[in-house]
Enzyme design. Structure first.
Site, PDB file in Angstrom:
ATOM      1  N   SER A   1       0.869  -1.176   0.000  1.00  0.00           N
ATOM      2  CA  SER A   1       0.000   0.000   0.000  1.00  0.00           C
ATOM      3  C   SER A   1       0.906   1.226   0.000  1.00  0.00           C
ATOM      4  O   SER A   1       2.063   1.149   0.438  1.00  0.00           O
ATOM      5  CB  SER A   1      -0.859   0.005   1.268  1.00  0.00           C
ATOM      6  OG  SER A   1      -1.408   1.287   1.494  1.00  0.00           O
TER       7      SER A   1
ATOM      8  N   TYR B   1      -2.661  -1.153  10.443  1.00  0.00           N
ATOM      9  CA  TYR B   1      -2.597  -1.350   8.984  1.00  0.00           C
ATOM     10  C   TYR B   1      -1.275  -0.810   8.417  1.00  0.00           C
ATOM     11  O   TYR B   1      -0.582  -1.494   7.650  1.00  0.00           O
ATOM     12  CB  TYR B   1      -3.786  -0.646   8.337  1.00  0.00           C
ATOM     13  CG  TYR B   1      -3.905  -0.834   6.847  1.00  0.00           C
ATOM     14  CD1 TYR B   1      -4.499  -1.974   6.318  1.00  0.00           C
ATOM     15  CD2 TYR B   1      -3.431   0.131   5.965  1.00  0.00           C
ATOM     16  CE1 TYR B   1      -4.611  -2.155   4.951  1.00  0.00           C
ATOM     17  CE2 TYR B   1      -3.544  -0.029   4.594  1.00  0.00           C
ATOM     18  CZ  TYR B   1      -4.138  -1.171   4.083  1.00  0.00           C
ATOM     19  OH  TYR B   1      -4.245  -1.342   2.720  1.00  0.00           O
TER      20      TYR B   1
HETATM   21  C1  BGC Z   1      -6.224   1.474   1.998  1.00  0.00           C
HETATM   22  C2  BGC Z   1      -7.390   2.308   1.557  1.00  0.00           C
HETATM   23  C3  BGC Z   1      -6.949   3.743   1.292  1.00  0.00           C
HETATM   24  C4  BGC Z   1      -5.715   3.803   0.409  1.00  0.00           C
HETATM   25  C5  BGC Z   1      -5.172   5.204   0.262  1.00  0.00           C
HETATM   26  C6  BGC Z   1      -5.109   1.608   0.988  1.00  0.00           C
HETATM   27  O1  BGC Z   1      -4.030   0.800   1.316  1.00  0.00           O
HETATM   28  O2  BGC Z   1      -6.615   0.113   2.131  1.00  0.00           O
HETATM   29  O3  BGC Z   1      -8.401   2.282   2.545  1.00  0.00           O
HETATM   30  O4  BGC Z   1      -8.003   4.448   0.657  1.00  0.00           O
HETATM   31  O5  BGC Z   1      -4.706   2.957   0.940  1.00  0.00           O
HETATM   32  O6  BGC Z   1      -5.075   5.876   1.477  1.00  0.00           O
END
Ligand code: BGC
Length: 285
Positions: free
Chosen positions: A170, A183
């Site tokens: 991410s 996360y």
């Molecule tokens: C998350 C999303 C978020 C995006 C940008 C992703 O890794 O799961 O919820 O919108 O990152 O912030």
């Protein structure tokens, strides 16, 4: 040659592109493949000619629907229910795959979830759940896949590499995220896991890379795009001016899984419309 298009309702369209069958004969496992990015990836791998295992943890119907869609590309596919954070279930999943498909060539470590919370209220359960699925799950699936890659080695008629692993990360492997410490920590962990595996396994001709999606239109972040107000606010973070679609990520996965990227090792490809360019600094700072 198959053309894939993603149409959106909120002002953005991922352009249609031809998907060539660059993965013909390869065997792919996509975790978390019954929705969101994983679903788009699994379908695109099938369009590229791979046989695909659709891993999922709940909702048999959605997984079976993805399998049906993949089979339209004249490749094999089946759904396999397993919790990627369970060592036994992951081992059983890979054992079945080597039995049914003979081997594994491509692992897309995609399964991931969010359990958001203010930091001072974050329960250990929320912490463990996110780290268990997002990070430990990637470790367990990669370890099983690597054991098979090492056993089999390179089959030149299939691919120049003995195996390919693509770790779904991410933008939050780089961008800190208040309210999402579990996360963001899991994604930072994925970066180091991916790079350490890549360094260790490249001499065995195993290629490990990552993809860092930005805001992609999936169920994980519905609140960020499902109203005009939310969408407009999100766009202040995306210089390219549109939300991403699963197809945007799927194309990057197909490329990283194919020999077209044979010299790409240990890299994270950011597919984020420029989110990591910190657009707030276009006018500030
Ligand atoms: C998350 C999303 C978020 C995006 C940008 C992703 O890794 O799961 O919820 O919108 O990152 O912030």
């Amino acid at each position: 040659m198959i053309t894939s298009t993603a149409i959106s309702s909120t002002g953005s369209t991922a352009p249609p592109v031809a998907v060539h069958r660059v993965l013909t004969g390869q065997k792919a496992l996509v975790t978390g493949a019954n929705s969101g990015i994983g679903k788009g990836v699994a379908i695109a791998l099938g369009q590229a000619g791979a046989d695909v295992v659709v891993n999922y943890v709940e909702d048999d119907d959605t997984a079976n629907a993805v399998v049906d869609e993949i089979r339209k590309s004249d490749v094999k596919a089946y759904a396999h229910k397993a919790d990627v954070s369970s060592e036994d279930q992951v081992a059983a999943m890979l054992a079945r795959m080597t039995q049914e498909f003979g081997t594994i060539d491509i692992l897309v470590n995609n399964a991931g979830l969010q359990r958001d919370s203010a930091f001072h209220e974050m329960t250990l359960d929320k912490w463990n759940k996110v780290l268990g699925v997002n990070l430990t799950g990637q470790f367990l699936c990669a370890r099983e896949a690597v054991r098979e890659f090492l056993r089999r080695g390179v089959v030149a008629s299939v691919s120049s590499a003995a195996g390919k692993i693509i770790c779904m990360s991410s933008v939050h492997q780089e961008i800190p995220w208040a309210g999402h410490a579990n996360y963001a920590a899991s994604k930072g962990g994925i970066k180091q896991l991916m790079e350490s595996m890549a360094q260790e396994l490249a001499p065995k001709r195993i290629r490990v890379n990552g993809i860092a999606p930005g805001a992609i239109r999936t169920p994980i972040n519905t609140v960020a795009w499902d109203t005009k107000e939310a969408y407009d606010r999100l766009m202040t973070l995306v210089p390219y001016g549109r939300i991403g679609e699963p197809a945007d990520i799927a194309r990057a996965v197909v490329w990283l899984a194919s020999d077209h990227s044979d010299y790409v090792v240990g890299t994270t490809l950011f597919v984020d419309g420029g989110m990591t360019l910190y657009p707030g600094f276009a006018t500030g700072g």
